[in-house]
Design an enzyme around this catalytic site. Structure first.
Site, mmCIF file in Angstrom:
data_model
loop_
_atom_site.group_PDB
_atom_site.id
_atom_site.type_symbol
_atom_site.label_atom_id
_atom_site.label_comp_id
_atom_site.label_asym_id
_atom_site.label_seq_id
_atom_site.Cartn_x
_atom_site.Cartn_y
_atom_site.Cartn_z
ATOM 1 N N ASP A 1 1.530 -1.381 -0.076
ATOM 2 C CA ASP A 1 -0.089 -0.322 0.586
ATOM 3 C C ASP A 1 0.865 1.206 0.317
ATOM 4 O O ASP A 1 1.757 1.546 0.563
ATOM 5 C CB ASP A 1 -0.795 -0.284 0.905
ATOM 6 C CG ASP A 1 -1.845 -0.724 1.332
ATOM 7 O OD1 ASP A 1 -1.939 -1.862 0.096
ATOM 8 O OD2 ASP A 1 -2.685 -1.181 1.985
ATOM 9 N N ASP B 1 -14.327 -5.072 -5.179
ATOM 10 C CA ASP B 1 -14.569 -5.740 -3.626
ATOM 11 C C ASP B 1 -15.575 -5.764 -3.291
ATOM 12 O O ASP B 1 -16.623 -5.195 -3.633
ATOM 13 C CB ASP B 1 -14.188 -3.719 -3.315
ATOM 14 C CG ASP B 1 -12.653 -3.372 -3.511
ATOM 15 O OD1 ASP B 1 -11.709 -4.125 -3.529
ATOM 16 O OD2 ASP B 1 -12.064 -2.227 -3.259
#
Lengths: 255, 206
Positions: free
Chosen positions: A12, A131
């Site tokens: 990330d 997602d």
């Protein structure tokens, strides 16, 4: 042997810095995504994924710079996700050295961006990032904005549509499992893998190596993505490969 | 004097990655170029390529004089040539991807979609897979390399095949003849195996 199950560490990144990353390797600058990418390249990661979680428009160039610097020193495939909204956004990342771009929210609000990118640069570089959250037994919906916003769109329908529009791969993240270390949502992964003819990457919830094996054997995934179990030194890439091979799956030998 | 390695710039997405990998493999004289004159004088030529066959072919043909310069330098002067992924597929007579497109026609064959024999064989062929040499060739060693393609080179002459891999069906991994080699895998993304392959290409005296 057949094509190997891919083990993909995910970093990330926000504004050019690693938010959640390796804390065990001897790095000069542990916050530099390029240093971490090098460590994973040396460890024999099959691919690397950068997720640009900052992705504010004014700081967009920072991830492009990260990709460019990574491509100078790492010789493994790199996927970049986060903030890719248009085919031009994809182009900038690909020309900087990314091999694939993952499109998430933009593909929900404007699915034609998927066919735009696949048409201009080929399906092989177009990853649709999905997602999903479970809404009832056997049914999942697409959520955006880090899993907070419901769209009411059925995850399976969306996955099939993404493949029809030219996506070359699906990155399927269970928002219920993400960060839990309880393992992938295997029913979700399996439902999507069985519904499409393109490769599926399982994501969200890995807490141990058995979870990765399950993602492939039970979930039908072609690749397994994980973050914290690698970053915090719980397991190495080689151990993940060994676990897959021990379960009878094709995985690379780290030399 | 260092050799000049012309890396042909026609907008291919993997151009910079190939450039970086050539340098990492020890090349000192890489020139990224869209100029036919540079290609016509180069000691080695590398053609990258990703995406669709027709789009790559059109982009290459759009550079005035480029294909003629490649023909002259590779086919007449016989300098070592390396095509990567779609840069390899362009060696074929034609490609069937979003219509039928003419290739360079240097190596007999047609580029077709990979047809999955069963649902568990996913397309594109994406990931690390074997490079299995079929006959002794200076450049090809057995190993694992990274593939990323939905189309494959269906060779007209089995003798042109240097290496194969397997994804539901046997696929050409490397092909060529004399001073020409094309690889379906991405050496620029195949870590140590890929860099070692590029190093051998840089030293290759066909």
């Amino acid at each position: 042997m057949s094509v190997r199950i891919r083990v993909i560490p995910c970093l990330d990144v926000a504004d050019g810095r690693v938010v959640k990353g390796v804390n065990f390797v001897d790095l000069q600058d542990a916050g530099d995504p390029v240093e971490q990418a090098r460590a994973y390249d040396a460890a024999g990661a099959d691919e690397l994924c950068f997720l640009d979680i900052g992705a504010s428009h004014e700081k967009r160039d920072t991830i492009i710079d990260v990709v460019r610097r990574t491509a100078e020193v790492c010789f493994m495939p790199v996927t970049v996700g986060g903030g890719v909204r248009t085919a031009d956004d994809a182009r900038a990342l690909l020309m900087a050295g990314a091999d694939k771009v993952a499109v998430n929210s933009a593909a929900v609000t404007r699915p034609e961006v998927v066919s735009d990118i696949a048409g201009r640069f080929g399906s092989q570089c177009m990853v649709a990032s999905i997602d999903a959250r479970k809404v009832e037994e056997g049914r999942w919906e697409i959520f955006t904005h880090g899993g907070r916003t419901s769209t009411g769109i059925d995850a399976l329908d969306h996955a099939v549509r993404m493949a029809e529009l030219g996506a070359g791969e699906l990155l399927v993240t269970s928002m219920d499992r993400d960060g839990t270390r309880d393992g992938y949502d295997l029913a979700l992964t399996r439902a999507i893998a069985d519904a499409v003819s393109i490769p599926v990457v399982a994501s969200g919830g890995v807490g141990n190596l058995d979870h990765m094996v399950d993602g492939v054997i039970k979930g039908g995934a072609n690749a397994v993505l994980a973050a914290s179990i690698f970053h915090f030194g719980q397991h190495s890439i080689a151990e993940a490969h060994d676990a897959l091979r021990a379960a009878g799956l094709p995985a690379r030998h780290n030399s | 004097m260092a050799e000049t390695i012309a890396l042909i710039d026609y907008g291919a997405g993997n151009l910079h990655s190939v450039h970086n990998a050539l340098i990492a493999a020890g090349a000192s004289g890489v020139v990224v170029t869209a100029h036919p004159d540079v290609v016509a004088a180069a000691d080695r030529i590398v053609l990258p390529g990703v995406g669709a066959f027709g789009a790559c072919r059109d982009a290459l043909a759009a550079i005035d004089g480029m294909i003629a310069a490649m023909e002259e330098r590779v086919r007449q002067d016989a300098v070592p040539f390396l095509g990567i992924c779609v840069g390899m597929q362009l060696l074929a007579d034609k490609g069937i991807e979003f219509g039928e497109h003419k290739g360079l026609g240097w190596i007999g064959g047609t580029v077709h979609a990979i047809e999955a024999p069963s649902v568990d064989i996913k397309i594109p062929h994406m990931g690390w897979n074997d490079v299995t040499p079929t006959a002794g060739h200076d450049l090809l060693e057995a190993g694992e390399a990274y593939y990323l393609h939905g189309y494959h080179f269906d060779a007209a002459n089995a003798d042109d095949i240097f290496a194969t891999t397997h994804h539901g069906m046997p696929l050409v991994s490397a092909i060529g003849r004399d001073n020409i080699v094309g690889v379906q895998f991405h050496p620029e993304k195949s870590q140590a195996y890929g860099l070692a392959f590029l190093k051998r290409f840089l030293e290759w005296k066909p």
